[in-house]
Design an enzyme around this catalytic site. Structure first.
Site, short mmCIF file in Angstrom:
data_model
loop_
_atom_site.label_atom_id
_atom_site.label_comp_id
_atom_site.label_asym_id
_atom_site.label_seq_id
_atom_site.Cartn_x
_atom_site.Cartn_y
_atom_site.Cartn_z
N CYS A 82 2.83 -15.52 -5.54
CA CYS A 82 2.51 -14.68 -6.69
C CYS A 82 3.22 -15.12 -7.96
O CYS A 82 2.75 -14.86 -9.08
CB CYS A 82 2.86 -13.22 -6.39
SG CYS A 82 4.58 -12.97 -5.88
N GLY A 109 0.77 -7.58 -2.17
CA GLY A 109 -0.54 -8.19 -2.04
C GLY A 109 -1.25 -8.23 -3.38
O GLY A 109 -0.62 -8.25 -4.44
N SER A 110 -2.56 -8.22 -3.34
CA SER A 110 -3.36 -8.37 -4.56
C SER A 110 -3.31 -7.10 -5.41
O SER A 110 -3.10 -6.00 -4.91
CB SER A 110 -4.81 -8.69 -4.20
OG SER A 110 -5.46 -7.54 -3.67
N THR A 111 -3.54 -7.29 -6.69
CA THR A 111 -3.55 -6.16 -7.62
C THR A 111 -4.70 -5.20 -7.31
O THR A 111 -4.53 -3.98 -7.39
CB THR A 111 -3.64 -6.67 -9.06
OG1 THR A 111 -2.41 -7.37 -9.36
CG2 THR A 111 -3.82 -5.54 -10.05
N LYS A 112 -5.84 -5.74 -6.93
CA LYS A 112 -7.00 -4.90 -6.63
C LYS A 112 -6.70 -3.95 -5.48
O LYS A 112 -6.91 -2.73 -5.58
CB LYS A 112 -8.21 -5.76 -6.30
CG LYS A 112 -9.47 -4.96 -5.98
CD LYS A 112 -10.65 -5.88 -5.66
CE LYS A 112 -11.90 -5.08 -5.31
NZ LYS A 112 -13.05 -5.97 -4.97
N VAL A 113 -6.19 -4.49 -4.39
CA VAL A 113 -5.87 -3.65 -3.22
C VAL A 113 -4.68 -2.76 -3.53
O VAL A 113 -4.64 -1.59 -3.15
CB VAL A 113 -5.61 -4.53 -1.98
CG1 VAL A 113 -5.19 -3.66 -0.79
CG2 VAL A 113 -6.85 -5.34 -1.62
N GLY A 114 -3.70 -3.30 -4.23
CA GLY A 114 -2.51 -2.52 -4.57
C GLY A 114 -2.83 -1.31 -5.42
O GLY A 114 -2.22 -0.24 -5.26
N GLU A 161 4.29 -4.69 -5.14
CA GLU A 161 4.55 -6.06 -5.60
C GLU A 161 3.21 -6.78 -5.56
O GLU A 161 2.71 -7.13 -4.50
CB GLU A 161 5.57 -6.74 -4.68
CG GLU A 161 6.93 -6.07 -4.64
CD GLU A 161 7.72 -6.23 -5.93
OE1 GLU A 161 7.41 -7.17 -6.70
OE2 GLU A 161 8.62 -5.42 -6.18
#
Length: 485
Positions: free
Chosen positions: A287, A231-236, A253
């Site tokens: 992505c 998912g997104s970098t922020k949530v990851g 990822e």
């Protein structure tokens, strides 16, 4: 053949059941905005039940012969092939994928399961020498235990299966939480497939819910040893830190901001086709998509002209229409965010070559030229049919522009000199980059993953086998040894 109405429940402990929450999740077609099914959401108690079921079933899975495990995974592929048309429809219905995209995704899914089916017979160990006389060192590769998988909405069938199938093949139990926008393709469809294939009850569990309902319980639960998130970098970043806090291994990822780089000696027409595919496949909701197209100044105008003409030929609209290339974005929030990004880019000096319209979740292609590295649009991941064109005069300048991003997932470079392309590719700070190809590549036997803020770890092939297992050292002292006291 199955119907989606059968897939709107939780799958826990081998049973289809309603979620314990009174709250309902509506599953909407992103193109028509019509609700086609609903789910009662899972609660933290349901998550607990799922993890405990996975841990219990994993012990039964341990006792299954490796060749039988392989057969079960191969049956999953057969089931997909027998129901391929129904799955294509689900992908079009639930996430607005075109028929072309759906067929592409199903092919990826079948390949990753076929690779995972070899894992049970690849659990190899080693015998190592010892510094101590009469001692034997044995190294066993063993399953990690239970894996928690959190998947995204863009390629939900594949990006769920990319962790689920290898984790099962490596001997683990799994609990899968699909994105709330794609609970069937990313979740209950996969449960149905493996249920039919004959895995032990409880080995794979699917909980359909959202963070408002379960909080951090999916990651914090004591059972899982690995959390695989796409998912997104922020949530990851948040999930990775939370997992590490509880001594769980995160596999991440995350986002990308791929550069598609065209050197002055490239085959222009071929590169145009590859660049358009790299940006507009599944509406740019990938992505690896080429957010930025970097073109040498000597061919910039010609390339842009051909690129625009190619984009103008792409049909936009109903994903059920077999001629459609660009369907809807997943929801209006994505549309609104993309619109603001385009407006800001123009305010900062980007020049619109083609300014597409926004209508609900349908976004027509937008091409912006003369984008500069300092502009916000050049730094962010774009999840939609918007592309930024940037000009360079030298290889060094192209490298600097390509690397001026916190992301490092994929990329592509086009040139008539293949070794020049390889040398150039080595200078780009990404986990993957492709010479004379698209930025969108994923093969079941090749390491997939990013650098910088694009993730941690590698998946596919032997790398997935390593990620979803651990090594256990057992020593055997064949002869009595002497001790100092």
């Amino acid at each position: 053949m199955f119907q989606y109405e059968e897939l709107n429940k939780q799958f826990i402990g081998g049973k289809w059941q309603e979620g314990s929450s009174p709250n309902v999740l509506e599953n909407k077609n992103p193109y028509t905005q019509k609700t086609f099914t609903t789910f009662r959401k899972a609660t933290a108690d349901d998550v607990d039940e799922a993890y405990r079921a996975a841990a219990l079933a994993k012990k039964k899975w341990d006792a299954v012969n490796p060749f039988e495990k392989r057969t079960i995974l191969e049956k999953a592929v057969t089931y997909i092939e027998e129901n391929e048309e129904a799955i294509i429809y689900l992908i079009m219905e639930e996430l607005g994928g075109t028929r072309l995209k759906a067929a592409f995704e199903i092919g990826l899914v079948k390949n990753i399961i076929k690779e995972a089916a070899t894992f049970p017979i690849r659990m190899e160990g080693k015998i190592l020498p010892s510094t101590i006389d009469g001692k034997e060192n044995r190294l066993y590769r063993v399953p990690a235990g239970v894996v928690g998988v959190i998947s995204p909405f863009n390629f939900p069938f594949f990006l769920s299966m990319k962790s689920v199938a290898p984790a099962l093949g490596a001997g683990n139990g799994v609990v899968l939480k699909p994105h709330e926008e794609t609970p069937i393709c990313g979740g209950t469809l996969i449960a149905k497939i493996f249920e039919n294939a004959g895995i032990p009850a409880g080995l794979l569990n699917v909980v359909v819910t959202d963070i408002a309902e379960i909080g951090d319980s999916f990651v914090e639960h004591p059972v899982p040893r690995i959390i695989s998130f796409t998912g997104s970098t922020k949530v990851g970043s948040y999930i990775g830190q939370l997992a590490m806090k509880h001594f769980k291994k995160p596999l991440l990822e995350l986002g990308g901001n791929s550069a598609f780089i065209v050197l002055e000696d490239a085959d222009i027409e071929y590169a145009v086709n590859a660049a358009v595919f790299s940006r507009f496949t599944h509406q740019g909701q990938i992505c690896m998509s080429a957010n930025r197209v970097l073109v040498h100044s000597s061919i910039y105008d010609k390339f842009l002209e051909l690129y625009q003409a190619k984009v103008e030929s792409l049909k936009v609209g109903d994903p059920m229409d077999p001629d459609t290339i660009i369907g809807p974005l997943i929801n209006s929030r994505q549309t609104d965010g993309l619109m603001k990004t385009v407006e800001q880019a123009i305010e900062e000096g980007a020049v619109p070559v083609k300014l597409g319209g926004f209508n609900g979740t349908i976004v027509e292609p937008t091409i912006l030229k003369d984008v500069k590295p300092f502009m916000s649009i050049a730094k962010e991941e774009l999840f939609g049919p918007v592309v930024s064109f940037m000009k360079f005069d030298s290889e060094d300048e192209a490298v600097d522009i390509a690397n001026e991003t916190p992301f490092g997932l994929s990329g592509a470079v086009h040139t008539s000199n293949l070794e020049r392309g390889v040398a150039f590719a080595k200078r780009i700070e990404t986990g993957m980059i492709h010479v004379n190809d698209t930025t969108i590549n994923d093969e079941p036997n090749v390491a997939f993953g990013g650098e910088k803020q694009s993730g941690l770890g590698r998946l596919n092939g032997e790398w997935s086998l390593e990620e979803f297992t651990t090594l256990k050292w057992i020593s055997v002292q064949h002869e009595k040894r002497s001790f100092p006291y």
